[in-house]
Design an enzyme around this catalytic site. Structure first.
Site, mmCIF file in Angstrom:
data_model
loop_
_atom_site.group_PDB
_atom_site.id
_atom_site.type_symbol
_atom_site.label_atom_id
_atom_site.label_comp_id
_atom_site.label_asym_id
_atom_site.label_seq_id
_atom_site.Cartn_x
_atom_site.Cartn_y
_atom_site.Cartn_z
ATOM 1 N N LYS A 136 0.854 -1.192 0.000
ATOM 2 C CA LYS A 136 0.000 0.000 0.000
ATOM 3 C C LYS A 136 0.887 1.237 0.000
ATOM 4 O O LYS A 136 1.846 1.317 0.772
ATOM 5 C CB LYS A 136 -0.896 -0.002 1.245
ATOM 6 N N ASP A 152 -3.503 4.475 -1.592
ATOM 7 C CA ASP A 152 -4.407 4.943 -0.532
ATOM 8 C C ASP A 152 -4.358 6.468 -0.482
ATOM 9 O O ASP A 152 -3.742 7.047 0.399
ATOM 10 C CB ASP A 152 -3.967 4.320 0.801
ATOM 11 N N LYS A 190 -7.326 8.373 -0.814
ATOM 12 C CA LYS A 190 -8.623 8.843 -0.291
ATOM 13 C C LYS A 190 -9.092 10.099 -1.037
ATOM 14 O O LYS A 190 -9.230 11.179 -0.462
ATOM 15 C CB LYS A 190 -8.525 9.126 1.206
ATOM 16 N N ASP A 249 -13.360 15.133 -4.511
ATOM 17 C CA ASP A 249 -13.385 16.427 -5.198
ATOM 18 C C ASP A 249 -14.659 16.441 -6.035
ATOM 19 O O ASP A 249 -15.473 15.513 -5.933
ATOM 20 C CB ASP A 249 -12.118 16.587 -6.074
ATOM 21 N N THR A 267 -11.702 6.126 10.776
ATOM 22 C CA THR A 267 -11.783 5.440 12.071
ATOM 23 C C THR A 267 -11.362 6.334 13.245
ATOM 24 O O THR A 267 -11.572 5.975 14.384
ATOM 25 C CB THR A 267 -10.932 4.149 12.084
ATOM 26 N N ARG A 300 3.129 -1.392 10.956
ATOM 27 C CA ARG A 300 4.241 -1.346 11.903
ATOM 28 C C ARG A 300 4.661 -2.692 12.479
ATOM 29 O O ARG A 300 5.862 -2.907 12.667
ATOM 30 C CB ARG A 300 3.937 -0.303 13.001
HETATM 31 O O1 C5P Z 1 1.098 0.521 11.105
HETATM 32 P P1 C5P Z 1 -0.343 0.148 10.995
HETATM 33 O O2 C5P Z 1 -0.584 -1.351 10.893
HETATM 34 O O3 C5P Z 1 -1.205 0.784 12.066
HETATM 35 O O4 C5P Z 1 -0.773 0.775 9.585
HETATM 36 C C1 C5P Z 1 -2.101 0.798 9.154
HETATM 37 C C2 C5P Z 1 -2.182 1.446 7.815
HETATM 38 O O5 C5P Z 1 -3.557 1.521 7.440
HETATM 39 C C3 C5P Z 1 -1.653 2.861 7.762
HETATM 40 O O6 C5P Z 1 -1.121 3.050 6.442
HETATM 41 C C4 C5P Z 1 -2.871 3.719 7.974
HETATM 42 O O7 C5P Z 1 -2.789 4.970 7.341
HETATM 43 C C5 C5P Z 1 -3.938 2.876 7.295
HETATM 44 N N1 C5P Z 1 -5.287 3.091 7.756
HETATM 45 C C6 C5P Z 1 -5.655 2.944 9.077
HETATM 46 N N2 C5P Z 1 -6.955 3.159 9.441
HETATM 47 C C7 C5P Z 1 -7.853 3.492 8.526
HETATM 48 C C8 C5P Z 1 -7.499 3.622 7.193
HETATM 49 C C9 C5P Z 1 -6.182 3.413 6.831
HETATM 50 O O8 C5P Z 1 -4.842 2.619 9.920
HETATM 51 N N3 C5P Z 1 -9.096 3.649 8.893
#
Ligand code: C5P
Length: 236
Positions: free
Chosen positions: A39, A66, A68, A71, A121, A212
């Site tokens: 992603k 990603d 998002k 417009d 979220t 992460r």
């Molecule tokens: O590091 P982690 O597992 O928390 O990463 C989650 C990924 O998903 C990040 O790129 C974050 O921007 C994305 N994301 C999220 N919650 C959302 C939409 C996207 O954590 N509702």
């Protein structure tokens, strides 16, 4: 898209949440064949990362962009037409009817699939009301998911906690992509509503975005393989 059609290894999506193309390429090299789906979000895209989409696709990987989008319809449709040429699999847009309709029009004839972000979220009911909405988060998520389905959107990004409820509303044709996934024992970071890979799959998620716990692991490849194993066990 029926979940059974998805290759098990494609169910894990790793976000390249890194500040430079060099660091992203080093991580891709370290992960090797343990990751098939990446992603690219704001951080890397705005650091010159979009050309990496074509490079990854040419090397046999899948890519989720990603960004998002939101417009006026014409701008979204033309932007999505350009993005569709990069060869990515998924693109996110905010779940406003005009935006979703335009994105579906813009990707016509390409292999790009549109994912709708219903409600971010980080929003709770208070944030919704402060932003002028009458509906709370769960009613808005359901209403927007239904609109997405009617408009021909391919999938929804949601928390794993919302997955089971959404499956009841939208059935099994659309795919559900869930971030906020943490293997048992790993640090939660800033994620509040988390679920393990196995529980998320059992709740109806098709794709898991895990960042992460993989990219900050001492051995990212081993961390990715452990998640694949948990996903396969949950599917068995
Ligand atoms: O590091 P982690 O597992 O928390 O990463 C989650 C990924 O998903 C990040 O790129 C974050 O921007 C994305 N994301 C999220 N919650 C959302 C939409 C996207 O954590 N509702």
């Amino acid at each position: 898209m029926q979940p059974a059609e998805i290759l098990p290894r494609d169910r894990l999506i790793v976000p390249l949440d890194l500040p430079s193309v060099e660091l992203a390429e080093a991580m891709i090299a370290r992960l090797g064949d343990s990751v098939t789906f990446y992603k690219i979000g704001y951080q890397l895209a705005y650091a010159g990362g979009l050309p990496l989409v074509r490079k990854l696709v040419d090397s046999g990987k899948k890519v989720f962009i990603d960004l998002k989008l939101h417009d006026i319809g014409n701008t979204v449709a033309r932007g999505v037409e350009s993005i569709a040429k990069l060869g990515a699999t998924f693109l996110t847009v905010h779940a406003y009817p005009q935006t979703m309709k335009a994105a579906v029009e813009g990707r016509a004839g390409s292999g790009l699939k549109i994912l709708a972000v219903t409600v971010l979220t980080s929003y709770d009911d208070g944030d919704m009301h402060a932003a002028g909405y009458r509906l709370g988060v769960s009613d808005m998520v359901e209403a927007r998911a239904q609109q997405a389905q009617v408009l021909g959107v391919d999938g929804i990004v949601c928390s794993a906690e919302e997955a089971a409820a959404l499956r009841k509303v939208i059935g099994h044709q659309m795919c559900l992509v869930t971030p906020g996934i943490r293997p048992a024992g790993s640090a939660t970071g800033d994620q509040k509503r988390i679920m393990t890979p196995a529980r998320a799959i059992a709740a109806g998620a098709d794709y898991l975005v895990v960042g992460r716990p993989i990219i900050e692991a001492a051995d990212p490849r081993a961390a990715a393989e452990a998640i694949h194993q948990e996903i396969s066990q949950s599917l068995a």
